[in-house]
Design a protein around this motif. Structure first.
Motif, mmCIF file in Angstrom:
data_model
loop_
_atom_site.group_PDB
_atom_site.id
_atom_site.type_symbol
_atom_site.label_atom_id
_atom_site.label_comp_id
_atom_site.label_asym_id
_atom_site.label_seq_id
_atom_site.Cartn_x
_atom_site.Cartn_y
_atom_site.Cartn_z
ATOM 1 N N LYS A 190 -4.438 -8.700 5.219
ATOM 2 C CA LYS A 190 -3.029 -9.018 4.986
ATOM 3 C C LYS A 190 -2.360 -7.913 4.175
ATOM 4 C CE LYS A 190 -3.762 -14.039 5.098
ATOM 5 N NZ LYS A 190 -3.717 -15.298 4.288
ATOM 6 N N LYS A 191 -3.064 -7.402 3.177
ATOM 7 C CA LYS A 191 -2.509 -6.318 2.356
ATOM 8 C C LYS A 191 -2.405 -5.018 3.164
ATOM 9 C CE LYS A 191 -4.120 -8.150 -2.089
ATOM 10 N NZ LYS A 191 -5.002 -7.923 -3.261
ATOM 11 N N SER A 192 -3.376 -4.804 4.057
ATOM 12 C CA SER A 192 -3.358 -3.604 4.879
ATOM 13 C C SER A 192 -2.195 -3.634 5.865
ATOM 14 C CB SER A 192 -4.691 -3.460 5.630
ATOM 15 O OG SER A 192 -4.828 -2.185 6.200
ATOM 16 N N VAL A 193 -1.917 -4.800 6.417
ATOM 17 C CA VAL A 193 -0.764 -4.944 7.311
ATOM 18 C C VAL A 193 0.511 -4.532 6.590
ATOM 19 C CG1 VAL A 193 0.701 -6.616 8.509
ATOM 20 C CG2 VAL A 193 -1.780 -6.711 8.797
ATOM 21 N N LYS A 194 0.625 -4.905 5.329
ATOM 22 C CA LYS A 194 1.823 -4.611 4.534
ATOM 23 C C LYS A 194 1.777 -3.220 3.907
ATOM 24 C CE LYS A 194 2.462 -9.483 3.307
ATOM 25 N NZ LYS A 194 3.679 -9.672 4.125
ATOM 26 N N ARG A 195 0.676 -2.496 4.174
ATOM 27 C CA ARG A 195 0.477 -1.151 3.610
ATOM 28 C C ARG A 195 0.524 -1.161 2.081
ATOM 29 N NH1 ARG A 195 1.417 2.901 7.861
ATOM 30 N NH2 ARG A 195 2.444 1.905 9.637
ATOM 31 N N GLU A 196 -0.020 -2.231 1.481
ATOM 32 C CA GLU A 196 -0.070 -2.276 0.024
ATOM 33 C C GLU A 196 -0.993 -1.180 -0.498
ATOM 34 O OE1 GLU A 196 -0.807 -6.016 -1.830
ATOM 35 O OE2 GLU A 196 0.571 -7.111 -0.512
ATOM 36 N N LYS A 197 -0.663 -0.671 -1.672
ATOM 37 C CA LYS A 197 -1.400 0.453 -2.242
ATOM 38 C C LYS A 197 -2.887 0.123 -2.376
ATOM 39 C CE LYS A 197 -1.377 3.702 -6.118
ATOM 40 N NZ LYS A 197 -0.755 4.078 -7.414
ATOM 41 N N GLY A 198 -3.719 1.039 -1.902
ATOM 42 C CA GLY A 198 -5.161 0.874 -1.937
ATOM 43 C C GLY A 198 -5.736 0.217 -0.701
ATOM 44 N N TYR A 199 -4.868 -0.372 0.128
ATOM 45 C CA TYR A 199 -5.342 -1.076 1.327
ATOM 46 C C TYR A 199 -4.755 -0.500 2.623
ATOM 47 C CZ TYR A 199 -7.222 -4.550 -1.863
ATOM 48 O OH TYR A 199 -7.935 -5.169 -2.856
ATOM 49 N N GLU A 200 -4.009 0.598 2.496
ATOM 50 C CA GLU A 200 -3.343 1.155 3.672
ATOM 51 C C GLU A 200 -4.339 1.467 4.794
ATOM 52 O OE1 GLU A 200 -1.255 3.029 -0.012
ATOM 53 O OE2 GLU A 200 -3.270 2.382 0.593
#
Length: 541
Positions: free
Chosen positions: A93-103
């Motif tokens: 979910k964080k990667s979908v949103k390109r959150e820092k550290g999970y891009e």
């Protein structure tokens, strides 16, 4: 075993049956995934690697399981699923949103634009295991992600050091909870080939294996399986386990690797002269060779040769008859050969791996299209689902001939029971004088008591196309001879042609279910009659 009547096996149910495993003689139990999951692929789609799936129980239930197992001197091995997570995992979910550290936690790509239509298309023609494209578009992120299994199972990006570190934390977390090791799921697709300088991946070529363009076998897997980085990652995981023991003491933990890869790749998992890898890369030759051309003495020899002639010196062999992804051994090879196959893996050198129910001679259940729950089957259609579904080999374990085979007190089990549960079950076979279960226990007892089976040398050969013989010998101890007739007709053989050092008579120790011979009786080495399907373990003493 279901402890709460919901029709689904659970941790407390397992705990209640650990005495059965102890009595059976096994030393370790590998559990399929127990982590929190939406259960699209029955736990292989993990939403939280650090918690227990509620329908299986709680972390406290797991700790109670470990405590009971320790009291019985049984080891519990967990199924580590490193290739992917669930799309409901917070990381994704964080990667979908390109959150820092999970891009870049997962394998993302812009895709291609079709020059003729102007429409965006997946970056490659790669296919997933469960049929169809291995790429899925996400509107929010405006990119495709790679999923070599179901669309809800996005592939983690192991070229990202943060992912590597995170999955090592998963291993340490469960080691802290007292597990004795890990079976690592689906290693071949862990890494895909690196993209070129333009950031593009290559297409796979048509394999010629099938005309079904949705089937993964339609294409080769040169670029999406068996990359060299996968080997190194296993070495790193082994280092995690060894470091944990060095720091915390106690017994060493075991690392088991699932790979259906060719020998040149599989054997590298063991390690090399400077580094250790997996203790046991699973050996599926007794499955794959027979799938290609059927059960015969010559194919049994081929399967054994493929492992023992390629295995690095100083490593331990292992033998696998079946698992949750393949039809049950008794259904694949025929019920008349299940004792022969159990004997074989117990007499061969190394570790034996038993899929639940093989000790009983359990067969596949008949699962209708309406009852199908396996995504591999569900992603097909009613005409072809039986080719893909793994449900028939996953039917509930058969404890008794009573309601729901003693598996559950509920009104329904998660999959329908196999039809033969009234005769093939623990209670019935325990009470019967001669049964698959008692044969299996006899074999385990031999392995535990005879140094010949623990340390002896090995000789084997297909005497004929139907008859296979195997000898284990150790200086100063009796030799053991296994012989099996995989054919459909009776045959008389001369075992001295297999080994001239054998005495004139051999004492029968263990016989297959339908054999009319008697244990403790001597049988002539030069004139041994084997009925169709008969298998024997004999001793020179």
């Amino acid at each position: 075993m279901d402890s709460d009547g919901d029709g689904i096996g659970d941790l407390n149910g397992i705990t209640s049956k650990l005495e059965y495993l102890k009595d059976l003689g096994v030393t370790a139990a590998w559990l399929s995934p127990i982590f929190k999951s939406p259960m699209v692929d029955f736990g292989y789609d993990i939403s939280d690697f650090f918690d227990i799936q509620p329908e299986y129980g709680t972390l406290e239930d797991f700790r109670a399981l470990i405590k009971k197992a320790n009291e019985l001197d049984l080891k519990i091995i967990l199924d580590f699923v490193p290739n992917h997570s669930s799309d409901e995992n917070e990381w994704f979910k964080k990667s979908v949103k390109r959150e820092k550290g999970y891009e870049d936690y997962y394998v993302w790509h812009d895709g291609k634009v079709n020059a003729e239509t102007g429409e965006r298309e997946p970056p490659t023609n790669w296919l997933q295991y469960f049929r169809g494209s291995a790429w899925q578009w996400v509107e929010e992120r405006q990119q495709y992600y790679l999923h070599q299994f179901a669309v809800q199972q996005p592939d983690l990006n192991y070229r990202n050091p943060d992912v590597v570190a995170q999955m090592k934390r998963v291993l340490r977390y469960w080691l802290n909870e007292g597990v004795a090791g890990f079976r690592c799921d689906a290693l071949p697709p862990l890494f895909e080939v690196r993209p070129d300088v333009q950031g593009q991946y290559p297409d796979e070529v048509v394999s010629g294996a099938t005309e079904d363009t949705e089937d993964r076998d339609y294409l080769t897997t040169t670029y999406i399986e068996n990359q060299p980085e996968t080997i190194d990652m296993v070495y790193q995981w082994r280092e995690v386990l060894d470091d944990y023991q060095r720091i915390h003491g106690g017994n060493s933990s075991v690392l088991l690797i699932e790979t259906y890869s060719p020998a040149w790749f599989t054997m590298q998992f063991y390690g090399n002269r400077s580094v250790d890898g997996a203790h046991l890369p699973f050996n599926f030759n007794l499955i794959t060779v027979m799938e290609e051309s059927g059960l015969s003495a010559s194919n049994v020899q081929k399967a054994i040769d493929l492992w023992l002639q390629n295995m690095p010196a100083g490593r331990t062999a292992n033998w696998v008859l079946g698992n949750h992804d393949k039809r049950r051994a008794a259904s694949r090879h025929g019920k008349e050969h299940i004792d022969a196959m159990n004997m074989l893996v117990m007499i061969l050198p190394g570790a034996s791996v038993t899929y639940q129910g093989e000790e009983l001679g359990m067969t596949d259940g008949q699962i209708s299209w309406e009852d199908t729950v396996d995504p591999w089957g569900c992603n097909s259609n009613p005409e072809i689902y039986e080719k893909y579904t793994r449900d028939p080999a996953r039917t509930p374990f058969q404890w008794t001939n009573g309601t729901n085979a003693g598996f559950s007190t509920g009104s329904k089990t998660w999959l329908p029971l196999a039809a033969d549960y009234e005769t093939i079950n623990v209670a019935t076979e325990s009470e019967t004088e001669h049964s698959h279960l008692k044969i299996y226990k006899s074999l385990v007892a031999l392995r535990r008591s005879l140094k010949t089976l623990q340390n002896g040398s090995t000789k084997y050969a297909a005497i004929t196309e139907d008859v296979f013989a195997l000898k284990r010998s150790l200086s100063g101890d009796a030799s053991l001879v296994y012989v099996s007739n995989f054919g459909t007709a009776d045959v008389t053989i001369n075992l001295e042609e297999f080994d001239k050092t054998l005495p004139a008579s051999l004492q029968l120790l263990v016989r297959s279910l339908e054999s009319n011979k008697k244990e403790g009786v001597g049988y002539a080495t030069q004139d041994l009659l084997l009925s169709a399907g008969e298998a024997l373990v004999l001793s020179t003493e």
